[in-house]
Design an enzyme around this catalytic site. Structure first.
Site, short mmCIF file in Angstrom:
data_model
loop_
_atom_site.label_atom_id
_atom_site.label_comp_id
_atom_site.label_asym_id
_atom_site.label_seq_id
_atom_site.Cartn_x
_atom_site.Cartn_y
_atom_site.Cartn_z
N ASP A 41 0.71 -1.38 0.05
CA ASP A 41 0.16 -0.09 -0.10
C ASP A 41 0.76 1.35 0.04
OD1 ASP A 41 -1.73 -1.94 0.65
OD2 ASP A 41 -2.65 -1.06 2.42
N GLN A 57 3.94 0.83 2.53
CA GLN A 57 4.24 -0.50 3.22
C GLN A 57 5.36 -1.28 2.49
OE1 GLN A 57 1.51 -2.09 6.02
NE2 GLN A 57 2.48 -0.15 5.95
N TYR A 100 1.02 -0.63 10.14
CA TYR A 100 0.16 -0.93 9.11
C TYR A 100 -0.20 0.52 8.25
CZ TYR A 100 -0.57 -5.94 9.16
OH TYR A 100 -0.38 -7.45 9.16
N ARG A 161 -8.63 -0.75 11.10
CA ARG A 161 -7.17 -0.01 10.26
C ARG A 161 -7.30 1.06 9.29
NH1 ARG A 161 -7.18 -5.60 9.04
NH2 ARG A 161 -7.58 -6.04 6.97
N GLU A 220 -11.15 -2.04 3.44
CA GLU A 220 -9.81 -1.61 3.74
C GLU A 220 -9.65 -0.10 3.29
OE1 GLU A 220 -6.80 -5.03 4.71
OE2 GLU A 220 -7.12 -4.67 2.54
#
Length: 471
Positions: A41, A57, A100, A161, A220
């Site tokens: 990501d 990420q 994350y 998240r 997400e």
């Protein structure tokens, strides 16, 4: 100490792994990719004092989804990028199993990162903390720890998240992706006066909300922003059943448009639309540039989708980012076009007109092609992928990386213009000046060429694209 040990291992992985990665013939010429290991990501995409920052990420120790750090690049022109110190490394009690995804804002003249700290327990359960980190004078980021009163709001699982934070009037707002205890994906809205103390306002979108019915078990990477006097919510629902011509990737990325009522914490919106109809596109993030453009970067990959079969694994790396894109809202539809800065990569251009069957081959190892078709045609990309249009349906075809069988992605509608951006192992196809996009990885042999066939009358422009610098 855990963070220090991980960084020592990362330095070793870079020193030993980069020479091999750079020998990969599928290494991109102008797309951003990890030096070694796995990239996924985009995070913290922001422009501050004329400088673009793109965090991401990153697992520097391997091509799997462990050890998630935040890598960091910066650029003044969206073309030439410089490595910066690694921004976040897991190891604290609140992010022991990964830093994350999240976002970035500017507060009191400094960049503040908001991210999810992932914590897993020996019994297989997990929890998540929403955390802050503040830019320091050395170009790194100091962790400030969790900022929500509880790691998980009541009624939600450990899958909460990906905070995206923005300023509206006198308050800060945050959207979070979530999975409730009934396995329904949601987007949560929160508010804060100071970025430290947050109040949960409620659910603004998701499965079983706003007339959507069942729509996935987890949403997400939410991103909510204003564009052309409307609000756009980008999100990534997981758990959608595949249909004949859409929802064909393992997980989806799409958007809703509507109007957010900040006082009532409600979001009236229309139907869900996929952002990209290609094989690889996920977890996009946007930022508002200083010149007023809304820019987007996405991950040219999909979690759990044939990752173990990518040929780049033998060279110690996997995945790339998409090109940066400019967004506009036209008649309620989100359009994406390559950022105008990319035109500076063009070398000497060539033009051609005629019947597709008579077209010469065009090198596409690193190239941009504009195509205006009048009639049906087919295009072969280096004997590794084909694009065909039958007058109603645009179909992209390649052999599956896992089993070698043909697989397809589709875009339905009239095709009047195609802009195709090729790199060593990817292609991004912009349909009708951004009405649709198909982004995909593909792995051709050396010196791939575009070869056209069919009865269509074509007008074609071709430019080689020069490399970008990554220092």
């Amino acid at each position: 100490m855990e963070e220090l040990n991980l960084m020592k291992q990362a330095v070793q992985a870079l020193m030993t792994g980069m020479p091999l990665a750079l020998r990969d013939p599928h290494r991109p010429v102008w797309h951003l990719a990890p030096s070694v290991g796995l990239l996924n990501d985009p995070n913290g995409f922001i422009q501050h004092n004329g400088v673009y920052h793109l965090f991401y990420q990153w697992n520097p120790l391997g091509c799997d989804h462990r050890n998630k750090c935040w890598g960091h690049w910066q650029s003044t022109d969206l073309l030439n990028w410089q490595h910066q110190p690694v921004a976040l490394v897991p190891g604290a009690c609140y992010d022991s199993h990964g830093c994350y995804s999240g976002s970035a804002v500017v507060a009191d003249g400094k960049i503040m990162l908001a991210y999810t700290g992932n914590v897993k327990y020996p019994d297989g359960s997990r929890t998540a903390y929403q955390c802050l980190a503040l830019e320091n004078a050395q170009g790194g980021y100091d962790k400030l720890g969790p900022v929500l009163p509880l790691p998980l709001p009541e009624g939600y699982s450990g899958h909460v998240r990906d905070p995206k934070v923005w300023r509206h009037q006198d308050s800060w707002y945050m959207v979070l992706g979530a999975r409730d205890l009934q396995d329904r994906g949601k987007v949560l809205l929160l508010r804060s006066a100071d970025l430290r103390s947050w109040q949960l306002l409620g659910e603004i979108a998701g499965s079983q909300l706003n007339g959507m019915g069942d729509f996935g078990y987890m949403w997400e990477c939410p991103d909510l922003f204003t564009l052309a006097d409307a609000e756009v919510l980008i999100c990534c629902p997981q758990g959608l059943a595949a249909q004949d011509e859409r929802y064909l990737n393992v997980y989806q990325a799409g958007y809703l448009t509507g109007k957010l009522d900040y006082r009532q914490a409600t979001f009236e919106h229309g139907e869900f639309h996929e952002l990209d109809a290609g094989f690889e596109f996920y977890a996009p993030q946007t930022t508002l540039a200083e010149d007023g453009r809304r820019l987007l970067v996405g991950w040219m990959g999909v979690p759990e989708q044939d990752e173990a079969c990518h040929p780049t694994l033998q060279y110690g790396w996997i995945h790339t980012m998409t090109c940066p894109r400019e967004l506009s809202l036209q008649n309620g539809k989100l359009y994406q076009q390559p950022a105008r800065e990319l035109q500076r990569l063009r070398g000497k251009g060539s033009q051609w007109q005629g019947i597709a069957d008579n077209a010469p081959g065009w090198p596409v190892d690193s190239a941009e092609v504009m195509l205006t078709p009048n009639g049906v045609f087919s295009a072969d990309f280096g004997d590794a992928m084909t694009l065909s249009w039958d007058g109603a349906l645009l179909r992209l075809t390649r052999n599956n990386l896992r089993n070698g069988q043909p697989e397809h992605r589709y875009w339905r509608g009239e095709v009047t213009h195609l802009q195709m951006l090729f790199d060593s192992s990817s292609v991004e196809i912009f349909i009708n000046h951004g009405e649709g996009v198909m982004s995909s990885r593909y792995f051709p042999g050396p010196q791939p060429h575009l070869r056209l066939s069919g009865e269509a009358q074509l007008a074609l422009e071709h430019w080689p694209l020069t490399p970008c610098m990554l220092e």
